[in-house]
Design a protein around this motif. Structure first.
Motif, PDB file in Angstrom:
ATOM      1  N   LEU A   1       0.698  -1.272   0.030  1.00 45.93           N
ATOM      2  CA  LEU A   1       0.220   0.060   0.027  1.00 45.93           C
ATOM      3  C   LEU A   1       0.815   1.390  -0.027  1.00 45.93           C
ATOM      4  N   ILE A   2       1.868   1.234   0.815  1.00 44.84           N
ATOM      5  CA  ILE A   2       2.809   2.409   1.011  1.00 44.84           C
ATOM      6  C   ILE A   2       3.434   2.756  -0.567  1.00 44.84           C
ATOM      7  N   ASN A   3       3.565   1.746  -1.597  1.00 50.99           N
ATOM      8  CA  ASN A   3       4.172   2.068  -3.043  1.00 50.99           C
ATOM      9  C   ASN A   3       3.058   2.526  -3.787  1.00 50.99           C
ATOM     10  N   THR A   4       2.107   2.863  -3.323  1.00 57.99           N
ATOM     11  CA  THR A   4       0.728   3.361  -4.230  1.00 57.99           C
ATOM     12  C   THR A   4       0.502   5.010  -3.957  1.00 57.99           C
ATOM     13  N   PHE A   5       1.127   5.445  -2.884  1.00 54.80           N
ATOM     14  CA  PHE A   5       0.999   6.992  -2.439  1.00 54.80           C
ATOM     15  C   PHE A   5       2.135   7.582  -2.814  1.00 54.80           C
ATOM     16  N   ALA A   6       1.912   8.888  -2.934  1.00 55.41           N
ATOM     17  CA  ALA A   6       3.084   9.772  -3.009  1.00 55.41           C
ATOM     18  C   ALA A   6       2.565  11.382  -2.721  1.00 55.41           C
ATOM     19  N   ILE A   7       3.549  12.108  -2.144  1.00 58.05           N
ATOM     20  CA  ILE A   7       3.232  13.407  -1.694  1.00 58.05           C
ATOM     21  C   ILE A   7       4.104  14.253  -2.474  1.00 58.05           C
ATOM     22  N   LEU A   8       3.566  15.508  -2.960  1.00 59.42           N
ATOM     23  CA  LEU A   8       4.412  16.496  -3.653  1.00 59.42           C
ATOM     24  C   LEU A   8       4.324  17.601  -2.926  1.00 59.42           C
ATOM     25  N   LEU A   9       5.541  18.153  -2.398  1.00 58.56           N
ATOM     26  CA  LEU A   9       5.499  19.608  -1.837  1.00 58.56           C
ATOM     27  C   LEU A   9       6.273  20.548  -2.540  1.00 58.56           C
ATOM     28  N   GLN A  10       5.780  21.907  -2.716  1.00 56.66           N
ATOM     29  CA  GLN A  10       6.803  22.801  -3.575  1.00 56.66           C
ATOM     30  C   GLN A  10       6.573  24.178  -2.619  1.00 56.66           C
ATOM     31  N   ALA A  11       7.610  24.876  -2.539  1.00 58.67           N
ATOM     32  CA  ALA A  11       7.658  26.149  -1.652  1.00 58.67           C
ATOM     33  C   ALA A  11       8.784  27.038  -2.741  1.00 58.67           C
ATOM     34  N   SER A  12       8.351  28.467  -2.564  1.00 61.72           N
ATOM     35  CA  SER A  12       9.356  29.200  -3.435  1.00 61.72           C
ATOM     36  C   SER A  12       9.269  30.503  -2.909  1.00 61.72           C
TER      37      SER A  12
ATOM     38  N   LYS B   1       8.099  40.125 -15.329  1.00 58.82           N
ATOM     39  CA  LYS B   1       9.453  39.551 -15.256  1.00 58.82           C
ATOM     40  C   LYS B   1       9.292  38.829 -14.015  1.00 58.82           C
ATOM     41  N   LEU B   2       9.804  37.536 -13.898  1.00 59.17           N
ATOM     42  CA  LEU B   2       9.694  36.804 -12.860  1.00 59.17           C
ATOM     43  C   LEU B   2      10.905  36.085 -12.430  1.00 59.17           C
ATOM     44  N   PHE B   3      11.609  36.484 -11.304  1.00 58.55           N
ATOM     45  CA  PHE B   3      12.712  35.503 -10.733  1.00 58.55           C
ATOM     46  C   PHE B   3      12.006  34.502  -9.593  1.00 58.55           C
ATOM     47  N   LYS B   4      12.450  33.417  -9.707  1.00 58.15           N
ATOM     48  CA  LYS B   4      12.071  32.390  -8.938  1.00 58.15           C
ATOM     49  C   LYS B   4      13.019  31.386  -8.388  1.00 58.15           C
ATOM     50  N   LEU B   5      13.074  31.192  -6.958  1.00 55.24           N
ATOM     51  CA  LEU B   5      13.663  30.182  -6.355  1.00 55.24           C
ATOM     52  C   LEU B   5      12.866  29.233  -5.628  1.00 55.24           C
ATOM     53  N   ASP B   6      12.848  27.855  -6.314  1.00 55.96           N
ATOM     54  CA  ASP B   6      11.968  26.956  -5.597  1.00 55.96           C
ATOM     55  C   ASP B   6      12.594  25.867  -5.244  1.00 55.96           C
ATOM     56  N   LEU B   7      11.780  24.973  -4.261  1.00 54.04           N
ATOM     57  CA  LEU B   7      12.462  23.713  -3.629  1.00 54.04           C
ATOM     58  C   LEU B   7      11.123  22.827  -3.749  1.00 54.04           C
ATOM     59  N   ARG B   8      11.316  21.718  -4.339  1.00 56.58           N
ATOM     60  CA  ARG B   8      10.388  20.467  -4.670  1.00 56.58           C
ATOM     61  C   ARG B   8      10.555  19.233  -4.010  1.00 56.58           C
ATOM     62  N   PHE B   9       9.660  18.764  -3.095  1.00 57.83           N
ATOM     63  CA  PHE B   9       9.948  17.678  -2.377  1.00 57.83           C
ATOM     64  C   PHE B   9       8.845  16.644  -2.694  1.00 57.83           C
ATOM     65  N   ALA B  10       9.295  15.297  -3.233  1.00 59.69           N
ATOM     66  CA  ALA B  10       8.383  14.377  -3.523  1.00 59.69           C
ATOM     67  C   ALA B  10       8.731  13.284  -2.674  1.00 59.69           C
ATOM     68  N   TRP B  11       7.624  12.650  -1.939  1.00 63.33           N
ATOM     69  CA  TRP B  11       7.920  11.372  -1.312  1.00 63.33           C
ATOM     70  C   TRP B  11       7.164  10.366  -1.740  1.00 63.33           C
TER      71      TRP B  11
ATOM     72  N   ASN C   1       6.044  31.803  -0.921  1.00 61.96           N
ATOM     73  CA  ASN C   1       5.014  31.067  -1.231  1.00 61.96           C
ATOM     74  C   ASN C   1       4.890  29.674  -1.117  1.00 61.96           C
ATOM     75  N   LEU C   2       3.728  28.994  -0.776  1.00 61.73           N
ATOM     76  CA  LEU C   2       3.525  27.668  -0.844  1.00 61.73           C
ATOM     77  C   LEU C   2       2.737  27.391  -2.118  1.00 61.73           C
ATOM     78  N   ASP C   3       3.631  26.868  -3.212  1.00 66.28           N
ATOM     79  CA  ASP C   3       3.031  26.924  -4.379  1.00 66.28           C
ATOM     80  C   ASP C   3       2.122  25.480  -4.610  1.00 66.28           C
ATOM     81  N   GLU C   4       2.319  24.438  -3.971  1.00 67.18           N
ATOM     82  CA  GLU C   4       1.635  23.053  -4.168  1.00 67.18           C
ATOM     83  C   GLU C   4       1.798  22.188  -3.105  1.00 67.18           C
TER      84      GLU C   4
END
Length: 432
Positions: free
Chosen positions: A88-99, A422-432, A124-127
């Motif tokens: 069951l654990i291998n069917t779930f994933a979570i994505l978090l992105q902040a910038s 014009k947009l500068f963006k620094l973001d960090l994406r984490f996927a589990w 920002n919390l993008d997603e």
């Protein structure tokens, strides 16, 4: 300008430190956990798919077999996962992105009243998204659910469908039904919405004055066929969708509505070489349209529209990925009720270069150009370009740090005005 310079210096400093830091590998996304592989098995740098990742999707989230050399029949779809125990654990994933972003909007001159420029710096919390996906063991069935827990201040189901696959790994067919993205993931890499930049290329996301865009997730059915040569050196695939399409506001129709005509979309893909491919697509539909909303001459009508496009990419020396594409659009258009023979037309072009200096680290640059014209109006031009760099902070590739700069000038073919963003963006994406 001082703020922008400080932002850019901070981006370069962070990336300088990141490129030198060690790369621990602990948490990995669901499919990588299931098969015991790194994210690069299916991605160049997540979320951009490679050829293997494309086949993984076409086989219903089943790993393409290594032994397909033509000496014996390719395994059946139902046999691809027979030796992998369900978890069951291998069917779930979570994505978090902040910038952190610095956004500057430059208004068109000569407007009445005069428009003013705006500038804003923000964290920002993008997603925050939840994914539940995978095949049903030893059957041809699989499922995919993408739920946005938070995106742009809202939440809701982004995609949710079930599908059935038949045939063998080198010659398979599928049928799926539910809510699904119109264009994402169906073509070769130049045709995909998910890419190395924070946002898709302009030529894929352009929204016309009727509210029509390829960036939509309607309800419908999708069917296709996939053929592959030995070792998957060459892949040919076709797909076709029939969907409810868009409502009068340009939103995907998810439930019953008064719109009876269905939209349809077809796509053909050919993958070749180390990781190159070409895609051709066509989309035809119609929608209810409220014209001149709020004015004395407000009326409704039902325009039809067409989109036709060709995209391609080729990976040179496993380092430089060169991408390009073109999409032509044509809509019915009415300035006043009963007008005939008028239309909206658009032509959008895209070129991009992505250079992979090492596994998990890439520099990217892209350029888009477009024209839009409505009958009796001058031609309006849109130009967009961007540069960026991203780096995977873990060996598995599930934590991505990215810095990008994008500049876009849009020309409104109705109001005949333009704006520059014009947009500068620094973001960090984490996927589990």
């Amino acid at each position: 300008m001082k703020v922008w310079n400080s932002c850019l210096k901070a981006i370069l400093l962070v990336f300088g430190l990141v490129l030198l830091m060690p790369q621990p590998g602990n948490a990995i996304p669901a499919f990588a956990r299931k098969y015991g592989v790194r994210c690069y098995t299916c991605h160049t740098v997540p979320p951009a798919l490679n050829k293997n990742g494309y086949m993984f999707k076409r086989l219903g989230y089943r790993m393409p077999p290594d032994e397909m050399d033509g000496s014996k029949p390719a395994p059946k779809i139902t046999a691809l996962d027979k030796n992998i125990k369900f978890d069951l654990i291998n069917t779930f994933a979570i994505l978090l992105q902040a910038s952190a972003t610095e956004d500057k909007n430059i208004a068109e001159t000569g407007t009445t009243p005069p428009a003013t420029d705006t500038s804003a710096f923000s964290f920002n919390l993008d997603e925050a998204a939840l994914f539940v996906a995978g095949p049903v063991p030893e059957t041809g069935f699989s499922y995919f659910v993408h739920y946005e827990m938070y995106q742009d201040g809202s939440n809701g189901l982004e995609q949710g469908f079930g599908q059935w696959h038949g045939g063998r790994a080198n010659s398979s067919y599928f049928l799926k039904a539910g809510q699904m993205h119109m264009q994402e993931g169906e073509g070769t890499r130049a045709a995909m919405f998910y890419n190395l930049f924070p946002d898709p290329a302009y030529f894929l996301t352009n929204t016309d004055p009727n509210g029509v865009t390829l960036d939509q997730a309607p309800v419908g059915v999708d069917g296709g066929y996939t053929w592959a040569s030995n070792y998957f050196k060459n892949i040919f695939a076709v797909s076709a969708k029939v969907t409810n399409g868009l409502d009068a506001n340009g939103n995907a129709i998810l439930n019953a509505s008064t719109k009876n005509a269905k939209d349809f979309w077809v796509d053909g893909d050919y993958w070749f070489g180390p990781d190159g491919g070409v895609t051709a697509m066509y989309y035809h539909g119609s929608k209810d349209q409220v014209q001149n909303a709020g004015a004395e001459n407000e009326f409704t009508y039902t325009p039809s529209f067409d989109r036709v496009g060709a995209m391609g990419n080729y990976l040179f020396f496993d380092k430089l990925d060169v991408l390009g594409g073109y999409i032509h659009g044509r809509d019915d258009w009415q300035w006043d009720q009963g007008d005939t023979g008028q239309n909206y037309t658009s032509n959008t072009y895209h070129v991009e270069g992505d250079y992979y200096i090492k596994t998990g680290t890439a520099f990217m640059a892209r350029l888009d150009r477009g024209t839009q014209k409505i009958t009796l109006q001058p031609t309006m031009h849109t130009r967009a370009w961007g540069v960026g760099v991203e780096h995977a902070m873990t060996q598995m590739g599930n934590v991505i740090l990215r810095a990008s700069y994008n500049e876009e000038h849009d020309g409104d073919p109705v109001a005949l005005l333009g704006t520059t963003d014009k947009l500068f963006k620094l973001d960090l994406r984490f996927a589990w």
